[in-house]
Scaffold this motif. Structure first.
Motif, mmCIF file in Angstrom:
data_model
loop_
_atom_site.group_PDB
_atom_site.id
_atom_site.type_symbol
_atom_site.label_atom_id
_atom_site.label_comp_id
_atom_site.label_asym_id
_atom_site.label_seq_id
_atom_site.Cartn_x
_atom_site.Cartn_y
_atom_site.Cartn_z
ATOM 1 N N TYR A 130 50.413 -7.694 27.373
ATOM 2 C CA TYR A 130 49.506 -7.123 26.369
ATOM 3 C C TYR A 130 50.170 -7.059 25.004
ATOM 4 O O TYR A 130 49.600 -7.522 24.000
ATOM 5 C CB TYR A 130 49.067 -5.732 26.831
ATOM 6 N N GLY B 52 56.897 1.055 26.199
ATOM 7 C CA GLY B 52 56.253 0.497 27.376
ATOM 8 C C GLY B 52 56.780 -0.888 27.707
ATOM 9 O O GLY B 52 57.632 -1.430 27.008
ATOM 10 N N SER C 138 52.470 1.080 24.684
ATOM 11 C CA SER C 138 52.390 -0.337 24.351
ATOM 12 C C SER C 138 51.509 -0.604 23.127
ATOM 13 O O SER C 138 51.787 -1.521 22.356
ATOM 14 C CB SER C 138 51.866 -1.131 25.554
ATOM 15 N N GLU D 240 51.831 -4.588 30.669
ATOM 16 C CA GLU D 240 52.039 -4.037 29.331
ATOM 17 C C GLU D 240 52.793 -5.019 28.441
ATOM 18 O O GLU D 240 52.473 -5.152 27.247
ATOM 19 C CB GLU D 240 52.818 -2.725 29.426
#
Length: 218
Positions: A19, A171, A90, A16
């Protein structure tokens, strides 16, 4: 927390974080670099000198940079909900992360581009190069190593910001540290997440420095 559960949570939180940081860094670069270019070419003595536009853009960038990230995170909750449909997770964290990184990278790009030798720009102008040719074949290539270093600093800042996003359930490693480390008094989780963040920062800095060094040799 059992070892298997801890490893699973650490893996998910790390993915996460990658990302959030990766997507927001790309978006900030795509938007921030042109903004930095505009600040340079509309500056006094720039190829498209425009003091009023330059001052307006500079004021907007300064406002964006002056907001502490934790305040920005909370202040734009309605905008985040409007864009992604939620304020938790996220994907929701991408909105404040990107908005925080854009003005940061714009100033970094501006500084890098201003370091380009003025003589190269004047030589290109004397050869009849268009504005776009000067930008694409002189300004950006000459400033590229410095831009890489600036992008490295931005990514490291985004790693720190992504950890802060955990305060509101964003997240990533920050969220894991707060929910399982701080709120459940698990020192082990806190230490592991801190170590992971330090390792990620060190790797990012190493790769950025190495890439910039190789580009300078060319």
């Amino acid at each position: 927390m059992p070892e298997a559960v801890l490893l699973e949570n650490l893996w998910r939180a790390t993915v996460e974080t990658f990302y959030m940081v990766g997507v927001s860094a790309v978006l900030a670069t795509v938007i921030g670099l042109p903004l930095g270019l505009l600040l340079v070419i509309t500056n006094a003595g720039g190829v498209l000198e425009n003091p009023s536009l330059n001052q307006s853009l500079g004021a907007i960038v300064n406002v964006g940079r002056s907001l502490p990230f934790i305040i920005l995170l909370v202040a734009i909750i309605p905008l985040t909900r409007l864009i992604v449909g939620t304020t938790i997770g996220s994907t929701a964290a991408l909105v404040p992360l990107t908005l925080a990184a854009i003005p940061f990278f714009a100033r970094v790009a501006e500084t890098s581009l201003l370091e380009v030798d003025r003589g190269l720009i004047e030589a290109a102008q004397s050869m009849g190069c268009s504005y776009w040719q000067i930008i694409l074949k002189v300004l950006i290539p000459e400033a590229f190593p410095s831009l890489i270093l600036g992008a490295t600093i931005m990514v490291i800042s985004l790693l720190n910001y992504s950890a802060m996003a955990g305060v509101v359930g964003g997240g990533g490693l920050g969220d894991l540290a707060i929910r399982y480390g701080y709120q459940r008094f698990d020192t082990r989780v806190m230490l592991i997440t801190v170590v992971l963040l330090i390792v990620l920062v060190q790797i990012t800095q190493f790769l950025g420095d190495r890439l910039a060094k190789q580009l300078r040799k060319r």
